[in-house]
Design an enzyme around this catalytic site. Structure first.
Site, PDB file in Angstrom:
ATOM      1  N   GLY A  10       0.815  -1.217   0.000  1.00  0.00           N
ATOM      2  CA  GLY A  10       0.000   0.000   0.000  1.00  0.00           C
ATOM      3  C   GLY A  10       0.844   1.259   0.000  1.00  0.00           C
ATOM      4  N   LEU A  12       1.261   3.620   2.363  1.00  0.00           N
ATOM      5  CA  LEU A  12       2.096   3.774   3.553  1.00  0.00           C
ATOM      6  C   LEU A  12       3.009   2.565   3.722  1.00  0.00           C
ATOM      7  CD1 LEU A  12       2.909   5.262   6.117  1.00  0.00           C
ATOM      8  CD2 LEU A  12       1.061   4.075   7.306  1.00  0.00           C
ATOM      9  N   ALA A  78      -5.365  -2.630   5.376  1.00  0.00           N
ATOM     10  CA  ALA A  78      -6.763  -2.274   5.651  1.00  0.00           C
ATOM     11  C   ALA A  78      -7.509  -2.214   4.335  1.00  0.00           C
ATOM     12  CB  ALA A  78      -6.847  -0.911   6.346  1.00  0.00           C
ATOM     13  N   THR A  80      -9.409   0.173   2.499  1.00  0.00           N
ATOM     14  CA  THR A  80      -9.467   1.634   2.663  1.00  0.00           C
ATOM     15  C   THR A  80     -10.448   2.300   1.689  1.00  0.00           C
ATOM     16  OG1 THR A  80      -7.591   1.891   1.157  1.00  0.00           O
ATOM     17  CG2 THR A  80      -7.090   1.774   3.510  1.00  0.00           C
ATOM     18  N   THR A 119      -7.479   5.969  11.796  1.00  0.00           N
ATOM     19  CA  THR A 119      -7.916   7.043  10.906  1.00  0.00           C
ATOM     20  C   THR A 119      -8.639   8.174  11.622  1.00  0.00           C
ATOM     21  OG1 THR A 119      -9.464   7.480   9.082  1.00  0.00           O
ATOM     22  CG2 THR A 119      -9.974   5.607  10.446  1.00  0.00           C
ATOM     23  N   TYR A 143     -16.540   2.332   7.238  1.00  0.00           N
ATOM     24  CA  TYR A 143     -15.069   2.298   7.273  1.00  0.00           C
ATOM     25  C   TYR A 143     -14.561   2.799   8.623  1.00  0.00           C
ATOM     26  CZ  TYR A 143     -10.280   3.882   6.452  1.00  0.00           C
ATOM     27  OH  TYR A 143      -8.924   4.105   6.567  1.00  0.00           O
ATOM     28  N   TRP A 165      -5.922  11.752   5.480  1.00  0.00           N
ATOM     29  CA  TRP A 165      -5.714  12.236   4.101  1.00  0.00           C
ATOM     30  C   TRP A 165      -4.322  11.821   3.583  1.00  0.00           C
ATOM     31  CZ3 TRP A 165      -8.159  17.723   3.073  1.00  0.00           C
ATOM     32  CH2 TRP A 165      -9.444  17.769   3.616  1.00  0.00           C
TER      33      TRP A 165
HETATM   34  N1  NAP Z   1      -5.521   6.585   2.833  1.00  0.00           N
HETATM   35  C1  NAP Z   1      -5.884   7.447   3.772  1.00  0.00           C
HETATM   36  O1  NAP Z   1      -6.250   8.591   3.498  1.00  0.00           O
HETATM   37  C2  NAP Z   1      -5.844   7.028   5.223  1.00  0.00           C
HETATM   38  C3  NAP Z   1      -6.281   7.942   6.180  1.00  0.00           C
HETATM   39  C4  NAP Z   1      -6.221   7.571   7.528  1.00  0.00           C
HETATM   40  C5  NAP Z   1      -5.767   6.325   7.896  1.00  0.00           C
HETATM   41  N2  NAP Z   1      -5.373   5.441   6.941  1.00  0.00           N
HETATM   42  C6  NAP Z   1      -4.921   4.121   7.367  1.00  0.00           C
HETATM   43  O2  NAP Z   1      -3.544   4.040   7.085  1.00  0.00           O
HETATM   44  C7  NAP Z   1      -3.207   2.689   6.721  1.00  0.00           C
HETATM   45  C8  NAP Z   1      -2.484   2.704   5.386  1.00  0.00           C
HETATM   46  O3  NAP Z   1      -3.341   3.294   4.418  1.00  0.00           O
HETATM   47  P1  NAP Z   1      -2.886   3.495   2.913  1.00  0.00           P
HETATM   48  O4  NAP Z   1      -3.280   4.867   2.513  1.00  0.00           O
HETATM   49  O5  NAP Z   1      -1.489   3.028   2.719  1.00  0.00           O
HETATM   50  O6  NAP Z   1      -3.912   2.499   2.211  1.00  0.00           O
HETATM   51  P2  NAP Z   1      -3.687   1.534   0.954  1.00  0.00           P
HETATM   52  O7  NAP Z   1      -2.765   2.156  -0.022  1.00  0.00           O
HETATM   53  O8  NAP Z   1      -5.067   1.148   0.521  1.00  0.00           O
HETATM   54  O9  NAP Z   1      -2.940   0.306   1.628  1.00  0.00           O
HETATM   55  C9  NAP Z   1      -3.614  -0.694   2.314  1.00  0.00           C
HETATM   56  C10 NAP Z   1      -3.065  -1.997   1.847  1.00  0.00           C
HETATM   57  O10 NAP Z   1      -3.793  -3.043   2.526  1.00  0.00           O
HETATM   58  C11 NAP Z   1      -4.032  -4.056   1.568  1.00  0.00           C
HETATM   59  N3  NAP Z   1      -5.198  -4.852   1.939  1.00  0.00           N
HETATM   60  C12 NAP Z   1      -6.489  -4.645   1.645  1.00  0.00           C
HETATM   61  N4  NAP Z   1      -7.244  -5.635   2.123  1.00  0.00           N
HETATM   62  C13 NAP Z   1      -6.388  -6.493   2.729  1.00  0.00           C
HETATM   63  C14 NAP Z   1      -6.560  -7.723   3.391  1.00  0.00           C
HETATM   64  N5  NAP Z   1      -7.774  -8.282   3.512  1.00  0.00           N
HETATM   65  N6  NAP Z   1      -5.483  -8.343   3.914  1.00  0.00           N
HETATM   66  C15 NAP Z   1      -4.241  -7.790   3.770  1.00  0.00           C
HETATM   67  N7  NAP Z   1      -4.008  -6.649   3.109  1.00  0.00           N
HETATM   68  C16 NAP Z   1      -5.083  -5.999   2.608  1.00  0.00           C
HETATM   69  C17 NAP Z   1      -4.247  -3.338   0.263  1.00  0.00           C
HETATM   70  O11 NAP Z   1      -3.986  -4.221  -0.814  1.00  0.00           O
HETATM   71  P3  NAP Z   1      -4.888  -4.171  -2.154  1.00  0.00           P
HETATM   72  O12 NAP Z   1      -4.950  -2.731  -2.551  1.00  0.00           O
HETATM   73  O13 NAP Z   1      -4.138  -5.038  -3.076  1.00  0.00           O
HETATM   74  O14 NAP Z   1      -6.221  -4.717  -1.766  1.00  0.00           O
HETATM   75  C18 NAP Z   1      -3.235  -2.205   0.347  1.00  0.00           C
HETATM   76  O15 NAP Z   1      -2.015  -2.559  -0.258  1.00  0.00           O
HETATM   77  C19 NAP Z   1      -4.515   1.916   6.723  1.00  0.00           C
HETATM   78  O16 NAP Z   1      -4.639   1.231   7.930  1.00  0.00           O
HETATM   79  C20 NAP Z   1      -5.585   2.995   6.628  1.00  0.00           C
HETATM   80  O17 NAP Z   1      -6.794   2.587   7.235  1.00  0.00           O
HETATM   81  C21 NAP Z   1      -5.393   5.774   5.609  1.00  0.00           C
END
Ligand code: NAP
Length: 298
Positions: A10, A12, A78, A80, A119, A143, A165
């Protein structure tokens, strides 16, 4: 010291793997691991992406953690897709809440410290001021509820990092969307009544590594400094990339057509009070992170 990163493919997760690869455990912990000389120990990183580990599969999580035997698990995986979660709450809770239970159970078996990424969407956004770590969560969306469920699955002493974000070089995010739309001649309309703090994975990953390797217990709000609306953010992206920012129009959430499936908090600005009051370094202003990311992407 060995660190396992879930969701390593992902936004992060990929920057966490990079940050950990160059990290050195804090001196006290290094001594505890290696004796008085300490030095010479880097961090051994095991990053598992979604295809290698689906966290809702309890057996797979236990097997992976028992095979790797990490000292720290940074649980960044997650589901997301905020709007898609509304249509499939079972999947959202299976991945984000139950998946975290599995990670916590496995970590306990090898005495590993857990770092859980959460989040700003755990809050309802009705507050007139930025949220502190001790404010009561009240998610508006599936979510947000599923991520709060994950927080509640964390073992005592875990590090819970709430951020907002998130934007990085890999994956999809608002910076990439804005840069793509800026190349077309279609309308650029973004809401001007949702406030938050854009946060850049390079800065966030460094802070997560510091907190995680130090096994800091408790909840930390970790975002880049400053806040804006999505409208303000997209204007800044266009400006940073040398496009005409005047093209961006402000609309209200009520004017979104079609409306988004998930409700978003109107104010999800997070006061990084636990870092600030604890004398820990704060992240730079979001404009700074944006300038660095735009340079990488363009
Ligand atoms: N993005 C935001 O704005 C945001 C804001 C606040 C908090 N967060 C939190 O920060 C963390 C990192 O977010 P990010 O932005 O890096 O999100 P991301 O790019 O969507 O990364 C999440 C990763 O988790 C993987 N994933 C999804 N379902 C899964 C499963 N069942 N088992 C194992 N892996 C799985 C996804 O793989 P696939 O894509 O291949 O499914 C993706 O590579 C998350 O915990 C998120 O909730 C994000």
């Amino acid at each position: 010291m060995r660190v396992l990163v879930t969701g390593a493919g992902g936004q992060l997760g990929s920057d966490l793997v990079i940050a950990l690869s160059g990290a050195v455990p804090p001196a006290g912990r290094r001594r505890a691991l290696l004796g008085p000389e300490g030095g010479g120990a880097g961090v051994d990183v095991a990053g598992l992406d979604h295809t290698s580990l689906a966290v809702e599969d309890r057996t797979a999580v236990l097997e992976a953690v028992l095979a790797i035997r990490p000292d720290v698990v940074v649980h960044a995986a997650a589901w997301t897709a905020v709007d898609a979660c509304e249509g499939d709450p079972d999947r959202a809770f299976a991945v984000n809440a139950l998946g975290t239970r599995h990670v916590a159970e496995a970590a306990r078996m090898v005495d590993a410290h857990v770092v859980y990424l959460s989040t700003d969407y755990v809050f309802d956004g009705f507050s007139a001021r930025p949220y502190v770590e001790w404010d009561e969560p009240h998610p508006l969306s599936v979510y947000g509820g599923s991520k709060l469920g994950g927080e509640r699955e964390c073992p005592p002493g875990a590090t819970i990092v709430r951020t907002s974000w998130v934007c990085g070089a890999s994956g999809t995010n608002m910076v990439k969307t804005a840069l793509r739309l800026a190349k077309g001649d279609g309308p650029l309309r973004f809401v001007d009544d949702q406030y938050g703090s854009p946060t850049f994975t390079a800065d966030l990953a460094a802070a997560v590594v510091t907190l995680g390797l130090d096994r800091r217990p408790g909840t930390y709000h970790v975002t880049n400094a400053g806040s804006t609306t999505w409208f303000g953010f997209v204007r800044a992206v266009l400006e940073a990339a040398g496009h005409d920012a005047a093209r961006v129009e402000a609309i209200s959430t009520a004017e979104l057509d079609p409306p988004r499936a998930a409700a978003r908090p109107a104010n999800s600005v997070l006061d990084n009070s636990a870092l600030r009051l604890g004398g820990l370094p704060l992240l730079p202003d979001w404009h700074d992170g944006l300038a660095r990311l735009v340079e990488v992407l363009t």
